[in-house]
Design an enzyme around this catalytic site. Structure first.
Site, mmCIF file in Angstrom:
data_model
loop_
_atom_site.group_PDB
_atom_site.id
_atom_site.type_symbol
_atom_site.label_atom_id
_atom_site.label_comp_id
_atom_site.label_asym_id
_atom_site.label_seq_id
_atom_site.Cartn_x
_atom_site.Cartn_y
_atom_site.Cartn_z
ATOM 1 N N LYS A 93 13.942 0.717 12.911
ATOM 2 C CA LYS A 93 12.587 0.204 13.132
ATOM 3 C C LYS A 93 12.120 -0.546 11.901
ATOM 4 C CE LYS A 93 8.433 1.654 12.393
ATOM 5 N NZ LYS A 93 7.656 0.384 12.223
ATOM 6 N N PRO A 129 2.817 4.755 14.127
ATOM 7 C CA PRO A 129 2.357 5.845 14.987
ATOM 8 C C PRO A 129 2.942 5.810 16.403
ATOM 9 C CG PRO A 129 0.527 4.877 13.774
ATOM 10 C CD PRO A 129 1.693 3.978 13.565
ATOM 11 N N PHE A 152 -4.305 -5.344 -0.343
ATOM 12 C CA PHE A 152 -5.166 -6.034 -1.303
ATOM 13 C C PHE A 152 -6.405 -5.201 -1.633
ATOM 14 C CE2 PHE A 152 -8.911 -8.684 -1.967
ATOM 15 C CZ PHE A 152 -8.531 -9.478 -3.038
ATOM 16 N N GLU A 153 -7.080 -4.712 -0.613
ATOM 17 C CA GLU A 153 -8.299 -3.929 -0.828
ATOM 18 C C GLU A 153 -7.994 -2.611 -1.535
ATOM 19 O OE1 GLU A 153 -11.213 -4.972 -0.523
ATOM 20 O OE2 GLU A 153 -10.869 -6.803 0.632
ATOM 21 N N LYS A 154 -6.885 -2.008 -1.218
ATOM 22 C CA LYS A 154 -6.489 -0.764 -1.878
ATOM 23 C C LYS A 154 -6.310 -0.982 -3.379
ATOM 24 C CE LYS A 154 -2.449 2.261 -2.305
ATOM 25 N NZ LYS A 154 -1.071 2.503 -1.817
ATOM 26 N N ILE A 170 -0.154 2.722 -7.002
ATOM 27 C CA ILE A 170 -1.051 1.613 -6.678
ATOM 28 C C ILE A 170 -0.342 0.558 -5.836
ATOM 29 C CG2 ILE A 170 -2.485 -0.233 -7.645
ATOM 30 C CD1 ILE A 170 -2.891 1.559 -10.104
ATOM 31 N N GLU A 218 13.285 8.249 1.072
ATOM 32 C CA GLU A 218 13.127 7.524 -0.198
ATOM 33 C C GLU A 218 11.666 7.102 -0.234
ATOM 34 O OE1 GLU A 218 12.293 4.935 -2.670
ATOM 35 O OE2 GLU A 218 13.530 3.523 -1.518
ATOM 36 N N ALA A 225 9.222 -2.676 9.595
ATOM 37 C CA ALA A 225 7.777 -2.620 9.339
ATOM 38 C C ALA A 225 7.084 -3.690 10.172
ATOM 39 C CB ALA A 225 7.494 -2.841 7.864
#
Length: 420
Positions: free
Chosen positions: A111, A145, A269-271, A319, A187, A113
């Site tokens: 699978k 999910p 980006f927001e994270k 991060i 991993e 991403a």
């Protein structure tokens, strides 16, 4: 079951796959070669060639016994291997997973991403053009999910391999356990220390630490995201690290000379921006960067923090972005203790000219890989994986083969043996 010609046929097949993978060079602009052509594709070719070499060397043992019996072990394919790969190196992770699984004689359901489904689909097309039989390699595109969970819980999937965040890895592990208790290799994330000792060549250390953190926009599980610098060279290192970050070119990654492109998507980006704000609010010194570049695309200025403490989120959490945290230490025992004060244990970098210091740190750091005066060296023969919450099991190398094999013991009585 494998017939006599299985491994020789598989060796030929994997060699053909290698030739077809080289065709991925077509259509890639010169500006994009730094990451893909110069780094990823040679590693992919090397890995496929490496596991092609293993395909006819997988065998069991004849084991001595205390009783009149012939004892043998047989290595068999584990069966259907489910594999879930991330978005940060989609083509390379495809090869890491598919190469050893095929070499051991398994079928694969992989699978991709949801952010990066195309490279695996194209690579799979090349594998089938090379002669891979229908049904041996199956690519599923979808969300975690739904598609990922279905793979993890499926009762006819015999083994699962996952690369991604620690949080998602826990979910995958739980789903596998609740279904058919399929074995799983993980991993996962990291918060890797990069340790600059007092005898270091500061200019070289700055450049290597910069590469260890900012490569691929900081989107690396083993990024050297905690830069520990000895107090005697800390000030010099900090100024030069700041200057190097300011010099880093950011923009369209398909333009020649650009070192850093955008983050993968708005969520990531927001994270990252939240972590930068957290660093400022918690008292770290923002030396440079910390802002968005432009109003289009998810570009972030190369960011450097100093005066970072272990209890700050930017020193504890992964991060996954272009944010370098620089911490000061006094002696080796202190930096060992602080470097190991983390739930992660994927990798570490050590920069020193003293072999005794290197040996001491190598054995003391609780991580799966230690790079001495280098970083991000990924030969196909080098096992890769983590301690603690950075995962379980190993990718690549000889150790990876055991992930995709079952060991069967065969015991046969010996009638009137001449010797035991």
């Amino acid at each position: 079951m494998k017939d006599q010609g299985y491994y020789s046929d598989l060796l030929i097949l994997l060699t053909n796959i290698l030739k077809n993978l080289q065709h991925l060079r077509l259509g890639i602009t010169e500006s994009h070669t730094n990451k893909l052509l110069k780094i990823e594709l040679p590693m992919i070719s090397r890995l496929i060639r490496y596991y092609a070499g293993w395909a006819d060397k997988i065998h069991g043992l004849t084991v001595p016994a205390d009783s009149p019996h012939l004892l043998q072990t047989i290595h068999e394919p584990i069966g259907v291997a489910g594999q879930i790969i991330p978005w940060n190196f989609p083509l390379l992770m495809f090869a890491w997973k598919v190469g050893p699984a095929l070499a051991c004689g398994n079928t694969v359901v992989i699978k991709t991403a949801e952010q990066t489904p195309l490279s695996a689909l194209y690579a799979a097309k090349l594998l089938h053009e090379a002669g891979l039989p229908p049904g041996v390699l199956n690519v599923v595109s979808g969300f975690g999910p739904t598609a990922g969970a279905a793979l993890a819980t499926h009762m006819q999937v015999d083994k699962l391999a996952f690369t991604g965040s620690t949080e998602t890895g826990k979910i995958v592990l739980e789903l596998a356990a609740k279904s058919n208790l399929k074995p799983i290799t993980l991993e996962l994330g990291g918060k890797s220390p990069f340790i600059v000792c007092k005898d270091a060549d500061v200019d070289k250390a700055v450049e290597l630490a910069h590469f260890a953190l900012f490569f691929n926009q900081g989107q690396c599980c083993c990024a050297g995201s905690r830069t520990y610098v000895h107090e005697s060279v800390y000030d010099e290192f900090l100024e030069k690290a700041k200057a190097r970050a300011l010099k880093r070119s950011v923009g369209d990654p398909f333009v020649a000379g650009i070192e850093q492109g955008p983050q993968i998507d708005s969520e990531q980006f927001e994270k990252i921006m939240r972590y930068i704000r957290s660093g400022v609010e918690s008292g770290a010194t923002l030396e440079t960067g910390g802002e968005r570049i432009g109003d289009k695309g998810f570009y972030i200025q190369p960011t450097v923090f100093s005066n970072v403490k272990e209890d700050m989120l930017i020193a504890k959490d992964e991060i996954f972005g272009p944010v370098q945290s620089i911490l000061k230490f006094k002696d080796i025992n202190e930096v060992i203790r602080r470097a190991n004060t983390t739930s992660y244990g994927l990798a570490a970098g050590v920069f020193t000219q003293d072999i005794d210091t290197a040996n001491t740190l190598t054995r003391a750091l609780k991580v799966g890989t230690v790079w001495i005066n280098c970083y991000d060296v990924f030969d196909a023969a080098i096992p890769f994986g983590g301690y603690k919450m950075s995962g379980q099991g190993r990718e690549k190398g000889i150790h990876c083969l055991s992930n995709y094999l079952q060991v069967k013991a065969v015991v046969t009585p010996l009638k009137d043996p001449a010797w035991i």
